[in-house]
Design a protein around this motif. Sequence first.
Motif, PDB file in Angstrom:
ATOM      1  N   GLU A  24       0.826  -1.103  -0.112  1.00 52.69           N
ATOM      2  CA  GLU A  24       0.019   0.163   0.167  1.00 52.69           C
ATOM      3  C   GLU A  24       1.046   1.122   0.192  1.00 52.69           C
ATOM      4  O   GLU A  24       0.725   2.263  -0.737  1.00 52.69           O
ATOM      5  N   ARG A  25       2.089   1.166   0.808  1.00 50.50           N
ATOM      6  CA  ARG A  25       2.733   2.379   1.009  1.00 50.50           C
ATOM      7  C   ARG A  25       3.457   2.664  -0.433  1.00 50.50           C
ATOM      8  O   ARG A  25       3.377   3.738  -0.914  1.00 50.50           O
ATOM      9  N   ALA A  26       3.812   1.508  -1.141  1.00 46.81           N
ATOM     10  CA  ALA A  26       4.611   1.980  -2.408  1.00 46.81           C
ATOM     11  C   ALA A  26       3.777   2.526  -3.414  1.00 46.81           C
ATOM     12  O   ALA A  26       3.846   3.147  -4.114  1.00 46.81           O
ATOM     13  N   ARG A  27       2.497   1.831  -3.373  1.00 47.54           N
ATOM     14  CA  ARG A  27       1.545   2.006  -4.581  1.00 47.54           C
ATOM     15  C   ARG A  27       0.887   3.660  -4.032  1.00 47.54           C
ATOM     16  O   ARG A  27       0.634   4.364  -5.354  1.00 47.54           O
ATOM     17  N   PHE A  28       1.046   4.165  -3.013  1.00 51.27           N
ATOM     18  CA  PHE A  28       0.801   5.408  -2.490  1.00 51.27           C
ATOM     19  C   PHE A  28       1.809   6.387  -2.960  1.00 51.27           C
ATOM     20  O   PHE A  28       1.588   7.475  -3.591  1.00 51.27           O
ATOM     21  N   GLN A  29       3.021   6.180  -2.731  1.00 55.96           N
ATOM     22  CA  GLN A  29       4.267   6.768  -3.057  1.00 55.96           C
ATOM     23  C   GLN A  29       4.425   6.977  -4.539  1.00 55.96           C
ATOM     24  O   GLN A  29       4.977   7.816  -5.131  1.00 55.96           O
ATOM     25  N   ASN A  30       4.089   5.849  -5.385  1.00 54.25           N
ATOM     26  CA  ASN A  30       4.477   5.704  -6.763  1.00 54.25           C
ATOM     27  C   ASN A  30       3.095   5.253  -7.172  1.00 54.25           C
ATOM     28  O   ASN A  30       2.886   4.156  -7.783  1.00 54.25           O
ATOM     29  N   PRO A  31       1.977   6.225  -7.586  1.00 61.64           N
ATOM     30  CA  PRO A  31       0.774   5.869  -7.808  1.00 61.64           C
ATOM     31  C   PRO A  31       0.580   5.673  -9.620  1.00 61.64           C
ATOM     32  O   PRO A  31      -0.288   5.683 -10.407  1.00 61.64           O
ATOM     33  N   LEU A  32       1.912   4.943 -10.140  1.00 62.76           N
ATOM     34  CA  LEU A  32       1.635   4.911 -11.821  1.00 62.76           C
ATOM     35  C   LEU A  32       0.623   3.817 -12.233  1.00 62.76           C
ATOM     36  O   LEU A  32      -0.079   4.225 -12.847  1.00 62.76           O
ATOM     37  N   LEU A  33       0.561   2.733 -11.389  1.00 67.58           N
ATOM     38  CA  LEU A  33      -0.589   1.841 -11.963  1.00 67.58           C
ATOM     39  C   LEU A  33      -1.910   2.294 -11.534  1.00 67.58           C
ATOM     40  O   LEU A  33      -2.790   2.138 -12.593  1.00 67.58           O
ATOM     41  N   LYS A  34      -2.383   3.185 -10.693  1.00 68.66           N
ATOM     42  CA  LYS A  34      -3.609   3.750 -10.450  1.00 68.66           C
ATOM     43  C   LYS A  34      -3.898   4.810 -11.557  1.00 68.66           C
ATOM     44  O   LYS A  34      -5.062   4.991 -11.751  1.00 68.66           O
ATOM     45  N   ASN A  35      -2.798   5.406 -12.056  1.00 66.49           N
ATOM     46  CA  ASN A  35      -2.973   6.553 -13.255  1.00 66.49           C
ATOM     47  C   ASN A  35      -3.127   5.734 -14.361  1.00 66.49           C
ATOM     48  O   ASN A  35      -3.008   6.633 -15.382  1.00 66.49           O
ATOM     49  N   GLU A  36      -2.633   4.668 -14.677  1.00 72.57           N
ATOM     50  CA  GLU A  36      -2.187   3.918 -15.875  1.00 72.57           C
ATOM     51  C   GLU A  36      -3.917   3.967 -16.765  1.00 72.57           C
ATOM     52  O   GLU A  36      -4.738   3.829 -16.078  1.00 72.57           O
ATOM     53  N   ASP A  37      -3.660   4.514 -18.204  1.00 70.64           N
ATOM     54  CA  ASP A  37      -4.912   4.558 -19.087  1.00 70.64           C
ATOM     55  C   ASP A  37      -4.836   3.512 -19.635  1.00 70.64           C
ATOM     56  O   ASP A  37      -4.220   3.575 -20.907  1.00 70.64           O
ATOM     57  N   LEU A  38      -5.714   2.304 -19.279  1.00 68.38           N
ATOM     58  CA  LEU A  38      -5.435   1.102 -20.321  1.00 68.38           C
ATOM     59  C   LEU A  38      -6.059   1.092 -21.417  1.00 68.38           C
ATOM     60  O   LEU A  38      -5.868   0.698 -22.519  1.00 68.38           O
ATOM     61  N   ASN A  39      -7.240   2.155 -21.580  1.00 71.46           N
ATOM     62  CA  ASN A  39      -7.810   2.170 -22.772  1.00 71.46           C
ATOM     63  C   ASN A  39      -6.655   3.020 -23.846  1.00 71.46           C
ATOM     64  O   ASN A  39      -6.926   2.690 -25.011  1.00 71.46           O
ATOM     65  N   LEU A  40      -5.952   3.682 -23.490  1.00 72.50           N
ATOM     66  CA  LEU A  40      -4.739   4.421 -24.160  1.00 72.50           C
ATOM     67  C   LEU A  40      -3.923   3.394 -24.483  1.00 72.50           C
ATOM     68  O   LEU A  40      -3.670   3.230 -25.924  1.00 72.50           O
ATOM     69  N   VAL A  41      -3.490   2.589 -23.699  1.00 74.05           N
ATOM     70  CA  VAL A  41      -2.643   1.363 -23.984  1.00 74.05           C
ATOM     71  C   VAL A  41      -3.181   0.295 -25.177  1.00 74.05           C
ATOM     72  O   VAL A  41      -2.937  -0.040 -26.042  1.00 74.05           O
ATOM     73  N   LEU A  42      -4.658   0.122 -24.947  1.00 75.86           N
ATOM     74  CA  LEU A  42      -5.165  -0.913 -26.014  1.00 75.86           C
ATOM     75  C   LEU A  42      -5.378  -0.124 -27.140  1.00 75.86           C
ATOM     76  O   LEU A  42      -5.111  -1.015 -28.217  1.00 75.86           O
ATOM     77  N   PHE A  43      -5.659   1.328 -27.371  1.00 71.05           N
ATOM     78  CA  PHE A  43      -5.828   1.807 -28.570  1.00 71.05           C
ATOM     79  C   PHE A  43      -4.541   1.728 -29.309  1.00 71.05           C
ATOM     80  O   PHE A  43      -4.454   1.631 -30.453  1.00 71.05           O
ATOM     81  N   GLU A  44      -3.493   2.242 -28.603  1.00 68.43           N
ATOM     82  CA  GLU A  44      -2.186   2.132 -29.349  1.00 68.43           C
ATOM     83  C   GLU A  44      -1.579   0.765 -29.698  1.00 68.43           C
ATOM     84  O   GLU A  44      -1.141   0.626 -30.806  1.00 68.43           O
ATOM     85  N   LEU A  45      -1.964  -0.184 -28.768  1.00 67.73           N
ATOM     86  CA  LEU A  45      -1.495  -1.681 -29.428  1.00 67.73           C
ATOM     87  C   LEU A  45      -2.358  -2.023 -30.479  1.00 67.73           C
ATOM     88  O   LEU A  45      -1.801  -2.572 -31.384  1.00 67.73           O
ATOM     89  N   GLU A  46      -3.778  -1.620 -30.652  1.00 66.59           N
ATOM     90  CA  GLU A  46      -4.493  -2.143 -31.608  1.00 66.59           C
ATOM     91  C   GLU A  46      -3.917  -1.280 -32.844  1.00 66.59           C
ATOM     92  O   GLU A  46      -3.715  -1.992 -34.115  1.00 66.59           O
ATOM     93  N   ALA A  47      -3.605  -0.027 -32.942  1.00 71.14           N
ATOM     94  CA  ALA A  47      -2.580   0.587 -34.047  1.00 71.14           C
ATOM     95  C   ALA A  47      -1.555  -0.005 -34.424  1.00 71.14           C
ATOM     96  O   ALA A  47      -1.297  -0.203 -35.480  1.00 71.14           O
ATOM     97  N   ILE A  48      -0.691  -0.502 -33.545  1.00 70.23           N
ATOM     98  CA  ILE A  48       0.576  -1.102 -33.714  1.00 70.23           C
ATOM     99  C   ILE A  48       0.201  -2.586 -34.541  1.00 70.23           C
ATOM    100  O   ILE A  48       0.700  -2.721 -35.393  1.00 70.23           O
ATOM    101  N   LEU A  49      -0.803  -3.201 -34.073  1.00 69.54           N
ATOM    102  CA  LEU A  49      -1.044  -4.427 -34.702  1.00 69.54           C
ATOM    103  C   LEU A  49      -1.711  -4.255 -36.145  1.00 69.54           C
ATOM    104  O   LEU A  49      -1.236  -5.023 -37.234  1.00 69.54           O
ATOM    105  N   LYS A  50      -2.342  -3.125 -36.166  1.00 75.40           N
ATOM    106  CA  LYS A  50      -3.161  -2.792 -37.599  1.00 75.40           C
ATOM    107  C   LYS A  50      -1.973  -2.385 -38.433  1.00 75.40           C
ATOM    108  O   LYS A  50      -2.068  -3.016 -39.718  1.00 75.40           O
ATOM    109  N   ASN A  51      -0.838  -1.801 -37.948  1.00 73.36           N
ATOM    110  CA  ASN A  51       0.242  -1.441 -38.870  1.00 73.36           C
ATOM    111  C   ASN A  51       1.144  -2.282 -39.465  1.00 73.36           C
ATOM    112  O   ASN A  51       2.076  -2.296 -40.334  1.00 73.36           O
TER     113      ASN A  51
END
Length: 146
Positions: free
Chosen positions: A117-144
């Motif tokens: 909990e302490r590590a994720r509070f101090q470094n909230p990268l996972l909480k702030n991860e935009d999975l929709n953006l990752v999915l969008f970009e991965l789909e674009a990479i696969l399409k290309n």
Amino acid sequence: SKFGKIGILICEDAWHISLPYLLVNKGILYLIVIANSPFRGIEKGSTSILKKWENILKAYAFLFGIYIFFINRVGIEDGITFFGSSFILDPFGNIKGRADFLQEDLLIMDIESEELERARFQNPLLKNEDLNLVLFELEAILKNRC
């Protein structure tokens, strides 16, 4: 498990950043990496391959806020030396304990789940991860690629 979700990667799987990334986004708190890594390269009291394992897994532990248990084979088989030196990383990327180098060893440690909990509070990268953006970009990479 009663301690939370656990993910397992086997040897080279851990070198592909997408696999621990996927496991973490599925909710794991602990990652077990089982390796058959042979002795390669010499550095001060260690091997260059061990330093690479440490660097990769420390980054994952810190970025994802997870405990990592690196379990490496030890001994010699068919002229190939496996260095052992298994270790445990806390969710800040620090080595909390290490087994012997080139020797069979048993490493037993207490794990503090509050550190997750302490590590994720101090470094909230996972909480702030935009999975929709990752999915969008991965789909674009696969399409290309097609």
